[in-house]
Design an enzyme around this catalytic site. Structure first.
Site, PDB file in Angstrom:
ATOM      1  N   LYS A  28     -10.029  -2.789   8.188  1.00 53.61           N
ATOM      2  CA  LYS A  28      -8.771  -2.293   8.730  1.00 53.61           C
ATOM      3  C   LYS A  28      -9.033  -1.795  10.151  1.00 53.61           C
ATOM      4  O   LYS A  28      -9.658  -0.750  10.336  1.00 53.61           O
ATOM      5  CB  LYS A  28      -8.249  -1.158   7.837  1.00 53.61           C
ATOM      6  CG  LYS A  28      -7.070  -0.382   8.389  1.00 53.61           C
ATOM      7  CD  LYS A  28      -6.719   0.749   7.435  1.00 53.61           C
ATOM      8  CE  LYS A  28      -5.737   1.725   8.059  1.00 53.61           C
ATOM      9  NZ  LYS A  28      -5.374   2.806   7.102  1.00 53.61           N
ATOM     10  N   THR A  83      -4.885   5.881   2.581  1.00 52.67           N
ATOM     11  CA  THR A  83      -5.383   7.205   2.976  1.00 52.67           C
ATOM     12  C   THR A  83      -6.325   7.763   1.911  1.00 52.67           C
ATOM     13  O   THR A  83      -6.243   8.935   1.525  1.00 52.67           O
ATOM     14  CB  THR A  83      -4.226   8.186   3.275  1.00 52.67           C
ATOM     15  OG1 THR A  83      -3.160   7.499   3.931  1.00 52.67           O
ATOM     16  CG2 THR A  83      -4.697   9.305   4.201  1.00 52.67           C
ATOM     17  N   GLU A 115       0.848  -1.194   0.000  1.00 54.68           N
ATOM     18  CA  GLU A 115       0.000   0.000   0.000  1.00 54.68           C
ATOM     19  C   GLU A 115       0.880   1.239   0.000  1.00 54.68           C
ATOM     20  O   GLU A 115       1.800   1.340   0.808  1.00 54.68           O
ATOM     21  CB  GLU A 115      -0.901  -0.014   1.240  1.00 54.68           C
ATOM     22  CG  GLU A 115      -1.625   1.289   1.513  1.00 54.68           C
ATOM     23  CD  GLU A 115      -2.223   1.336   2.910  1.00 54.68           C
ATOM     24  OE1 GLU A 115      -2.408   2.468   3.414  1.00 54.68           O
ATOM     25  OE2 GLU A 115      -2.480   0.270   3.510  1.00 54.68           O
TER      26      GLU A 115
END
Length: 206
Positions: free
Chosen positions: A128, A69, A40
């Site tokens: 997450k 993000t 990521e």
């Protein structure tokens, strides 16, 4: 391999948030060469979309290359256009909603039971647990009691010892940033990154 299967097999997502785009790109490539295929790149890092675009061109279509993000719908669209085939959000909202609409795997940030219910209803791929350090492995174990079938990926303050504890508590995988990346994405030592990659790979392999 679909994302669910990749998470369950690899059990490790590497998270890059660098202030040097060239170093971040080198970090992606080093991780891939070290056998960590779930990577990521946070959009809060320098030149993140360019890093994703370059890495996609080098790694090919099969690699799992995520954008992290993802806060807004535009973030999700921009990341997908750059070649991300995984979208990661710190919480629920427009970024998560657009990511699901785009049909890409989504790792959406949750912390509370209410957020878990909302994320599952939205149709995200995995959860997450962020910031995981707030409750630690004991909190994950407690959270899994009412949600035993949902895939949790703790992120935030996960070092090698914590990674093992989260996996033992039922996490499908862990997301690891600075304890794995160190200063590599800011122009630091790639040899150290390779050593840490081997350590985390061994821990997550069981």
């Amino acid at each position: 391999m679909d994302f669910h299967a990749a998470l369950g097999t690899e059990r490790l997502v590497a998270i890059i948030r660098g202030q040097d785009a060239e170093a971040s790109f080198r970090t992606v490539m080093t991780l891939a060469e070290a056998g960590i295929p779930l990577i990521e790149v946070s959009l809060s890092g320098a030149g993140a979309l360019g890093v994703i675009r370059r890495a996609r061109a080098e790694l090919g279509d099969a690699a799992w290359l995520g954008a992290g993000t993802v806060l807004t719908a535009q973030d999700a669209r921009d990341a997908a256009d750059a070649g991300a085939n995984l979208l990661v959000t710190p919480g629920l909202g427009a970024g998560a909603e657009e990511s699901v609409r785009l049909g890409l795997p989504v790792l959406a940030g949750v912390l509370t039971p209410s957020e878990v219910i909302a994320a599952d209803a939205l149709g995200v791929t995995a959860l997450k647990l962020f910031p995981a350090a707030v409750g630690g492995p004991a909190y994950l174990k407690a959270l899994r009691a009412p949600f035993p079938g949902l895939p949790f990926v703790p992120v935030g303050g996960v070092d090698a010892t914590a990674a093992r504890a989260y996996l033992d508590a039922g996490a499908v995988a862990v997301g690891v940033g600075s304890p794995l990346i160190g200063d590599a994405a800011d122009g630091g030592d790639l040899a150290g990154l390779r050593r840490r990659a081997a350590e985390f790979t061994a821990v997550c392999a069981g």
